[in-house]
Design a protein around this motif. Structure first.
Motif, PDB file in Angstrom:
ATOM      1  N   GLY A  21       0.796  -1.222   0.000  1.00  6.89           N
ATOM      2  CA  GLY A  21       0.000   0.000   0.000  1.00  6.89           C
ATOM      3  C   GLY A  21       0.833   1.280   0.000  1.00  6.89           C
ATOM      4  N   TYR A  22       2.130   1.151  -0.253  1.00  2.00           N
ATOM      5  CA  TYR A  22       2.978   2.346  -0.337  1.00  2.00           C
ATOM      6  C   TYR A  22       2.726   3.052  -1.655  1.00  2.00           C
ATOM      7  CZ  TYR A  22       5.745  -0.104   3.261  1.00  2.00           C
ATOM      8  OH  TYR A  22       6.153  -0.768   4.374  1.00  2.00           O
ATOM      9  N   SER A  23       3.075   4.340  -1.695  1.00  2.00           N
ATOM     10  CA  SER A  23       2.988   5.053  -2.963  1.00  2.00           C
ATOM     11  C   SER A  23       4.066   4.488  -3.894  1.00  2.00           C
ATOM     12  CB  SER A  23       3.206   6.554  -2.766  1.00  2.00           C
ATOM     13  OG  SER A  23       4.553   6.824  -2.453  1.00  2.00           O
ATOM     14  N   LEU A  24       3.853   4.622  -5.184  1.00  2.00           N
ATOM     15  CA  LEU A  24       4.806   4.120  -6.162  1.00  2.00           C
ATOM     16  C   LEU A  24       6.155   4.837  -6.018  1.00  2.00           C
ATOM     17  CD1 LEU A  24       5.203   2.096  -8.390  1.00  2.00           C
ATOM     18  CD2 LEU A  24       4.354   3.786 -10.018  1.00  2.00           C
ATOM     19  N   LEU A  25       6.122   6.124  -5.772  1.00  5.43           N
ATOM     20  CA  LEU A  25       7.348   6.900  -5.607  1.00  5.43           C
ATOM     21  C   LEU A  25       8.142   6.411  -4.389  1.00  5.43           C
ATOM     22  CD1 LEU A  25       8.947   9.286  -6.763  1.00  5.43           C
ATOM     23  CD2 LEU A  25       7.692  10.769  -5.214  1.00  5.43           C
ATOM     24  N   PHE A  26       7.454   6.147  -3.280  1.00  5.78           N
ATOM     25  CA  PHE A  26       8.106   5.645  -2.072  1.00  5.78           C
ATOM     26  C   PHE A  26       8.679   4.248  -2.310  1.00  5.78           C
ATOM     27  CE2 PHE A  26       7.885   3.617   2.209  1.00  5.78           C
ATOM     28  CZ  PHE A  26       8.849   4.395   2.822  1.00  5.78           C
ATOM     29  N   SER A  27       7.935   3.400  -3.012  1.00  6.68           N
ATOM     30  CA  SER A  27       8.404   2.050  -3.337  1.00  6.68           C
ATOM     31  C   SER A  27       9.662   2.096  -4.191  1.00  6.68           C
ATOM     32  CB  SER A  27       7.315   1.255  -4.062  1.00  6.68           C
ATOM     33  OG  SER A  27       6.200   1.081  -3.227  1.00  6.68           O
ATOM     34  N   LYS A  28       9.675   2.988  -5.174  1.00  3.09           N
ATOM     35  CA  LYS A  28      10.863   3.133  -6.031  1.00  3.09           C
ATOM     36  C   LYS A  28      12.063   3.572  -5.208  1.00  3.09           C
ATOM     37  CE  LYS A  28       8.541   4.232 -10.365  1.00  3.09           C
ATOM     38  NZ  LYS A  28       8.311   5.265 -11.389  1.00  3.09           N
ATOM     39  N   LYS A  29      11.848   4.464  -4.275  1.00  5.75           N
ATOM     40  CA  LYS A  29      12.926   4.956  -3.415  1.00  5.75           C
ATOM     41  C   LYS A  29      13.469   3.825  -2.531  1.00  5.75           C
ATOM     42  CE  LYS A  29      15.342   8.193  -1.275  1.00  5.75           C
ATOM     43  NZ  LYS A  29      16.739   8.148  -1.609  1.00  5.75           N
TER      44      LYS A  29
END
Length: 102
Positions: A21-29
């Motif tokens: 459920g993380y944001s895509l931007l946070f997951s990429k980071k």
């Protein structure tokens, strides 16, 4: 014929985003930071990931090689290489998965 599934940072980020459920931007980071940590640690020494395996940098010496097409000899420069030895637990997980699928 089996379909080849390539795993890349984008796929892992998408999976992490959907699963947790993380944001895509946070997951990429997260994925980018993990990769940077692994690379930096491998530059210093062997990296052991519990229940996954061990990454180890080996130094290959300069040696003579031969072009298989032309049979012409040439020198292969000294370089660092990376090896991976999977853990026994990873083997067990793969074998259990294959038994369920088949």
């Amino acid at each position: 014929m089996m379909k080849q599934n390539n795993l890349n940072k984008k796929n892992i980020s998408n999976f992490l985003s959907k699963k947790k459920g993380y944001s895509l931007l946070f997951s990429k980071k997260i994925i980018q930071d993990l990769i940077e940590i692994l690379i930096n640690e491998m530059r210093k020494n062997t990296v052991y990931l519990k229940n996954i395996g061990t990454f180890k940098v080996i130094v290959k010496k300069e040696r003579f090689g031969r072009n298989p097409k032309t049979n012409k000899p040439h020198i292969i420069k000294a370089r660092n290489s990376l090896t991976f030895k999977s853990s026994i637990n990873l083997y067990k997980e793969l074998n259990e998965y294959n038994e369920k699928v088949n």
